[in-house]
Motif scaffolding. Sequence first.
Motif, PDB file in Angstrom:
ATOM      1  N   GLU A   1      26.185 -24.873  40.852  1.00  0.00           N
ATOM      2  CA  GLU A   1      26.345 -23.513  41.356  1.00  0.00           C
ATOM      3  C   GLU A   1      25.130 -22.650  40.994  1.00  0.00           C
ATOM      4  OE1 GLU A   1      29.990 -22.119  39.790  1.00  0.00           O
ATOM      5  OE2 GLU A   1      31.254 -23.255  41.176  1.00  0.00           O
ATOM      6  N   ASN A   2      24.622 -22.842  39.768  1.00  0.00           N
ATOM      7  CA  ASN A   2      23.422 -22.084  39.350  1.00  0.00           C
ATOM      8  C   ASN A   2      22.214 -22.448  40.189  1.00  0.00           C
ATOM      9  OD1 ASN A   2      24.809 -20.713  37.291  1.00  0.00           O
ATOM     10  ND2 ASN A   2      24.423 -22.365  35.803  1.00  0.00           N
TER      11      ASN A   2
ATOM     12  N   GLN B   1      19.157 -19.904  46.690  1.00  0.00           N
ATOM     13  CA  GLN B   1      19.436 -18.793  47.604  1.00  0.00           C
ATOM     14  C   GLN B   1      18.582 -17.567  47.259  1.00  0.00           C
ATOM     15  OE1 GLN B   1      23.555 -17.869  47.668  1.00  0.00           O
ATOM     16  NE2 GLN B   1      23.399 -16.373  49.330  1.00  0.00           N
ATOM     17  N   GLN B   2      18.442 -17.296  45.964  1.00  0.00           N
ATOM     18  CA  GLN B   2      17.596 -16.164  45.552  1.00  0.00           C
ATOM     19  C   GLN B   2      16.144 -16.384  45.940  1.00  0.00           C
ATOM     20  OE1 GLN B   2      18.261 -15.712  41.373  1.00  0.00           O
ATOM     21  NE2 GLN B   2      20.341 -14.818  41.623  1.00  0.00           N
TER      22      GLN B   2
ATOM     23  N   GLN C   1      22.548 -20.893  43.534  1.00  0.00           N
ATOM     24  CA  GLN C   1      22.243 -19.472  43.461  1.00  0.00           C
ATOM     25  C   GLN C   1      20.737 -19.234  43.358  1.00  0.00           C
ATOM     26  OE1 GLN C   1      24.467 -17.849  40.234  1.00  0.00           O
ATOM     27  NE2 GLN C   1      26.463 -17.997  41.306  1.00  0.00           N
TER      28      GLN C   1
END
Length: 261
Positions: free
Chosen positions: A210-211, A217-218, A214
């Motif tokens: 998940e990290n 995506q960032q 993220q």
Amino acid sequence: MSLFIGNVSKFINDKEFESAFKRHGPCRIQFRNMFAFVEFDSDHDASVAKDKLNGVDFGGKKLNIEWSKKSGRYTENEDRYGGRDRDRDRYRRRSLSRGRRWSRSRSRERRMRERESPEYNRSRSISKEKINSECPRDKILAQEILKYQQQKKEKKKQEKEKKEKERQKKEQEEKKEQQQQKESDSKQENGEKQSKKSHKNKEEQKDQQENEQQQQQQQQEQKQKDEQQDERLQKQQQQQEKENVDNINQIEPPNPDIEQE
């Protein structure tokens, strides 16, 4: 009204006995050793039962029925001192003689068993006669006694060893069971620990994924922002250059001579 029933056999059927009396009216029966008491609700029923059942054979014995002391008609009994008292005396004498015979037979059997035992015979022979070492018979007897004592000691020793082996075997079995229990408990604990650890690892991997998602995506969003910023800057530069050119053209008009040449 109460009746006394004497000469009651021990082989009678209680239900048949009760039904024979209850046939003449409602009553309550109390059995004793060799006699019984029957209490009727009605005097007439008690009198009829007395007349009908007196001398009747039950279980191989003829019943002797009289009025009891509680009935109030005890003095009407024809054989006041012969019936009930005779039955009770006969029962007492029989029980006493039976007890004496039983005690005599038991003591006699016990003495016979003691006399038949080898320990009793050896103790009597040793106590009555002194063993003479020069007598061949006494030598044989002494050897037999010694042999018997050795056998007895050996038997005791074997029994003791047997008990000790059984005790050790039992202890070993208990230790083995405890060890197995400990192993099973440890396996269960290890399994629980491994399951917890695997569950924790899965959760960590999930969090890590998940990290990473993220972060990706960032990064993409940042890249898009950078690209948009570059485009805006380029557009601004182009616009500025165009404006500069236009300003220059407005300030310095073109020379016609130069154009003609």
